[in-house]
Design a protein around this motif. Structure first.
Motif, PDB file in Angstrom:
ATOM      1  N   ILE A  41       0.927  -1.178  -0.023  1.00 44.00           N
ATOM      2  CA  ILE A  41      -0.174  -0.009  -0.015  1.00 44.00           C
ATOM      3  C   ILE A  41       0.960   1.361  -0.105  1.00 44.00           C
ATOM      4  O   ILE A  41       1.618   1.477   1.008  1.00 44.00           O
ATOM      5  CB  ILE A  41      -0.848  -0.148   1.254  1.00 44.00           C
ATOM      6  N   ASP A  57     -11.976  -8.836   2.034  1.00 48.57           N
ATOM      7  CA  ASP A  57     -11.105  -7.689   1.732  1.00 48.57           C
ATOM      8  C   ASP A  57     -10.073  -7.822   0.727  1.00 48.57           C
ATOM      9  O   ASP A  57      -9.579  -8.909   0.820  1.00 48.57           O
ATOM     10  CB  ASP A  57     -10.739  -7.267   3.081  1.00 48.57           C
ATOM     11  N   PRO A  58      -9.754  -7.029  -0.375  1.00 47.35           N
ATOM     12  CA  PRO A  58      -8.773  -7.221  -1.068  1.00 47.35           C
ATOM     13  C   PRO A  58      -7.412  -7.669  -0.665  1.00 47.35           C
ATOM     14  O   PRO A  58      -6.399  -8.326  -1.181  1.00 47.35           O
ATOM     15  CB  PRO A  58      -8.772  -5.857  -1.734  1.00 47.35           C
ATOM     16  N   SER A 103     -15.249  -4.109  -2.011  1.00 45.32           N
ATOM     17  CA  SER A 103     -14.565  -2.851  -2.127  1.00 45.32           C
ATOM     18  C   SER A 103     -14.407  -2.926  -3.564  1.00 45.32           C
ATOM     19  O   SER A 103     -14.307  -3.682  -4.228  1.00 45.32           O
ATOM     20  CB  SER A 103     -13.296  -2.984  -1.386  1.00 45.32           C
ATOM     21  N   LEU A 105     -11.054  -0.778  -5.603  1.00 43.06           N
ATOM     22  CA  LEU A 105      -9.738  -0.164  -5.390  1.00 43.06           C
ATOM     23  C   LEU A 105      -9.129   0.349  -6.583  1.00 43.06           C
ATOM     24  O   LEU A 105      -9.413   0.167  -7.508  1.00 43.06           O
ATOM     25  CB  LEU A 105      -8.716  -1.672  -5.407  1.00 43.06           C
ATOM     26  N   ILE A 114      -1.611   0.060  -4.221  1.00 46.26           N
ATOM     27  CA  ILE A 114      -3.207   0.356  -3.955  1.00 46.26           C
ATOM     28  C   ILE A 114      -3.153   1.942  -3.290  1.00 46.26           C
ATOM     29  O   ILE A 114      -2.415   2.309  -2.202  1.00 46.26           O
ATOM     30  CB  ILE A 114      -3.812  -0.338  -2.982  1.00 46.26           C
ATOM     31  N   ILE A 117      -9.357   2.869  -1.554  1.00 44.89           N
ATOM     32  CA  ILE A 117     -10.038   2.179  -1.310  1.00 44.89           C
ATOM     33  C   ILE A 117     -11.614   2.634  -1.273  1.00 44.89           C
ATOM     34  O   ILE A 117     -11.613   3.682  -0.501  1.00 44.89           O
ATOM     35  CB  ILE A 117     -10.023   1.214  -0.197  1.00 44.89           C
ATOM     36  N   THR A 125     -11.613   1.805   6.603  1.00 44.17           N
ATOM     37  CA  THR A 125     -10.820   0.880   5.792  1.00 44.17           C
ATOM     38  C   THR A 125      -9.851  -0.101   6.641  1.00 44.17           C
ATOM     39  O   THR A 125      -9.294  -1.010   6.174  1.00 44.17           O
ATOM     40  CB  THR A 125     -10.027   1.776   4.910  1.00 44.17           C
ATOM     41  N   THR A 153     -10.454   8.569  -0.371  1.00 44.10           N
ATOM     42  CA  THR A 153     -10.830   7.564   0.707  1.00 44.10           C
ATOM     43  C   THR A 153     -10.670   8.301   1.963  1.00 44.10           C
ATOM     44  O   THR A 153     -11.556   8.140   2.754  1.00 44.10           O
ATOM     45  CB  THR A 153      -9.699   6.523   0.517  1.00 44.10           C
TER      46      THR A 153
END
Length: 334
Positions: A41, A57-58, A103, A105, A114, A117, A125, A153
């Motif tokens: 991330i 969740d991804p 979600s 992305l 990422i 989100i 998140t 986000t």
């Protein structure tokens, strides 16, 4: 022009829409494009097993589907949950928008890290964006800027918790903003809440942003190619940003990870991060820090006098109240 968002600068101005838009994409096919940066991330490795996240969740998909121990039938089931919504190239970014059951992305630049989100059922998140929503409780009343808006986000949660906020969101890529309006709910934030809150979206160089009277707070989340912008390692950058604040205003910064490349641990300190070092030069004796060991292994920084943590905590919802107790001063005497 200074790049002021998490993007990979590309001199091609062509917009390319993928022919695979709106078709279901097996995870392994998509995952092969980001193997060298899986579970990341904004350039920081994600520890999926440490996240308090839902099954779909991804991040947990990234974690489980990259493991050789996943059962094949479970793998096939979760592969079908990932859908490529759009893929295109702009002057500033390679952009991919991916959909899961829970979600949506936003992945940017050549690393496909990422950067946003958009959860379909809730604004929380479980990642560093949530931390930014604690800023309004320790700044004066007034406009707050987000430098590096991406898909919005942080703004989603901030307006949900503080519905009268006046937010200025700055992003360099106009096409990214247009797609965020369509796919990531950004257009909803550009409408006034019942309490008058709104996000005013600005396309351009965030370092040129200003507002009469100054900002009450500034959120800084500026990355390029998986790293914070090099300007954030310079004291002069923060001195200029300091001039954008109203009296008693503060800046909260996502500072990225450790300079030495090692994972952030309980023993890690702010001296391992060049952005915080530069902040300490610009705001001597008035920088606080915390590390997010379980949330992407990033450091966060906050300018201004060290806050009363008990008062700050009491003004926040339960999801954030305990988190603010982790802030520490960079000055030992504070």
């Amino acid at each position: 022009m200074i790049l002021v968002n998490s993007c990979n600068f590309n001199h091609s101005s062509n917009l390319v829409l993928s022919s695979s838009t709106h078709v279901t994409t097996h995870f392994k096919s998509f995952h092969s494009q980001i193997t060298h940066n899986k579970n990341q991330i904004c350039g920081q490795p994600l520890k999926g097993s440490q996240y308090n996240l839902k099954k779909q969740d991804p991040f947990k998909l990234f974690q489980s589907l990259s493991s050789s121990q996943v059962e094949s039938n479970k793998e096939e089931e979760e592969e079908a949950e990932l859908q490529l919504v759009a893929k295109f190239k702009t002057r500033y970014n390679d952009i991919m928008i991916v959909d899961t059951a829970e979600s949506r992305l936003l992945l940017l630049d050549s690393t496909y890290n990422i950067h946003s989100i958009f959860n379909k059922g809730e604004k929380w998140t479980g990642c560093y964006w949530d931390e930014f929503a604690s800023l309004p409780a320790v700044v004066p009343k007034g406009p707050i800027a987000i430098f590096g808006l991406a898909g919005g986000t942080a703004a989603h949660l901030m307006l949900d918790l503080w519905p009268s906020l006046q937010l200025d969101g700055w992003e360099i890529d106009e096409i990214l903003i247009d797609k965020a309006r369509v796919y990531l709910g950004l257009s909803d934030l550009e409408k006034h809440t019942k309490d008058g809150g709104i996000v005013h979206v600005h396309v351009g160089d965030a370092f040129a942003a200003s507002v009469p009277g100054g900002y009450a707070g500034i959120v800084v989340d500026l990355f390029s190619n998986g790293k914070v912008l090099p300007e954030m390692h310079e004291c002069g950058t923060w001195l200029e940003m300091k001039d954008k604040l109203m009296p008693n205003g503060r800046i909260m910064v996502n500072c990225g990870g450790s300079d030495i490349g090692a994972p952030v641990s309980d023993e890690s300190t702010w001296e391992q991060n060049s952005t915080i070092k530069a902040l300490c030069q610009a705001f001597p004796g008035e920088v606080s820090w915390k590390k997010l060991v379980n949330e992407g292994e990033n450091f966060l920084a906050l300018t201004g006098p060290f806050p009363d943590l008990n008062t700050w905590s009491a003004d926040l919802p339960d999801q954030l109240s305990s988190n603010v107790m982790q802030w520490k001063s960079c000055s030992p005497s504070s």
